[in-house]
Design a protein around this motif. Structure first.
Motif: not given
Length: 297
Positions: A154-160, A280-297
């Motif tokens: 999963k890849k997601e973008h959040v801001s704060g 990596t998934r085909l080897q059964g090595l788990g789940f990956s989450l990438i999270l982009y955190a955008w800082k509002n100045m």
């Protein structure tokens, strides 16, 4: 640089990088692994949200990250909130069904309830998202498979400004966890990076100006989860909108994969994931989450 999977290239939905405008950040991309006619494949579902409304893209890759087919539903008017598109891959018919006419959304682009998205291969439902399961099977006239698709990335973008939160499941049929990243870079002191899981602090990085990139292992549901961070832009960028990138990678093997690689910049973190995701998934090595955190100045 190719994003993951490669199906979403120039003509697909692009996930924003540090140069992307603020309006393009409301994207969530999920990758599911399943089998079609005995062959492993990846199904990518990308939810988007902008001033035009909600958007949806569904792509199917083979195990080598080669795009086989895709459906791209651009931000729609009301007439396009439900539909079906037929494709062909693996020498078989693939139908993508969706109905979001009654979907309820929160602050993000993913619907919360009142929807379905289904991928049907030769009248067998290989992927079904949403709570309207009965409606999906009735509309598609499909039969369920015994083996369900598994969310593997999963890849997601959040801001704060200080807090950045999302929900994450780190293993099949695991708990849904509240994941919160906290970092106050506005104060004059050297900031501290804190990561909480279900309100419990699981990681803390002090002297962040010296440790703005790194990795650390935490335990979640009995699994080792490698946490990578790169907050260089938060601390040193002069742009009005700065991003940091985090990756949470479950390690189901004694092999730490590429965990020991140095993270020279945020692009390396992204490319490492995109280039090695399928293997990596085909080897059964788990789940990956990438999270982009955008800082509002």
């Amino acid at each position: 640089m190719k994003d993951f999977p490669s199906c979403f290239g120039e003509n697909g939905v692009q996930v924003a990088d540090s140069s992307t405008s603020k309006t393009a950040q409301n994207l969530v991309t999920c990758v599911y692994q399943c089998r079609v006619h005995g062959r492993s494949c990846l199904i990518t579902v990308t939810w988007s949200k902008n001033l035009m409304g909600q958007g949806l893209s569904v792509g199917i890759d083979d195990s080598s990250n080669q795009c086989l087919c895709k459906v791209d539903v651009k931000p729609w008017m009301f007439s396009k909130r439900r539909g079906c598109k037929s494709l062909e891959a693996f020498s078989c018919k693939i139908d993508v069904f969706w109905d979001l006419s009654s979907a309820k959304f929160g602050t993000g682009p993913e619907p919360l309830q009142g929807f379905y998205v289904g991928v049907v291969v030769d009248r067998q439902m290989v992927l079904l998202l949403g709570d309207l399961r009965r409606e999906a099977f009735k509309k598609s006239n499909a039969m369920p498979l015994h083996s369900n698709a598994v969310l593997v990335g999963k890849k997601e973008h959040v801001s704060g400004k200080k807090l950045y939160g999302t929900k994450a499941v780190f293993c099949d049929n695991g708990r849904v966890h509240d994941l919160v990243i906290e970092c106050d870079t506005a104060s004059g002191n050297d900031p501290c990076l804190v990561i909480r899981l279900d309100s419990k602090t699981v990681m803390q990085v002090k002297r962040l100006r010296w440790k703005f990139r790194g990795n650390h292992t935490i335990l979640v549901d009995g699994l080792a989860v490698e946490v990578f961070w790169d907050v260089h832009n938060w601390l040193f960028s002069t742009a009005s909108l700065a991003d940091a990138v985090f990756m949470f990678k479950t390690c189901l093997s004694s092999d730490r994969l590429w965990a020991t690689q140095s993270l020279s910049n945020a692009n390396l973190l992204q490319s490492s994931f995109s280039e090695r995701f399928s293997d990596t998934r085909l080897q059964g090595l788990g789940f990956s989450l990438i999270l982009y955190a955008w800082k509002n100045m």
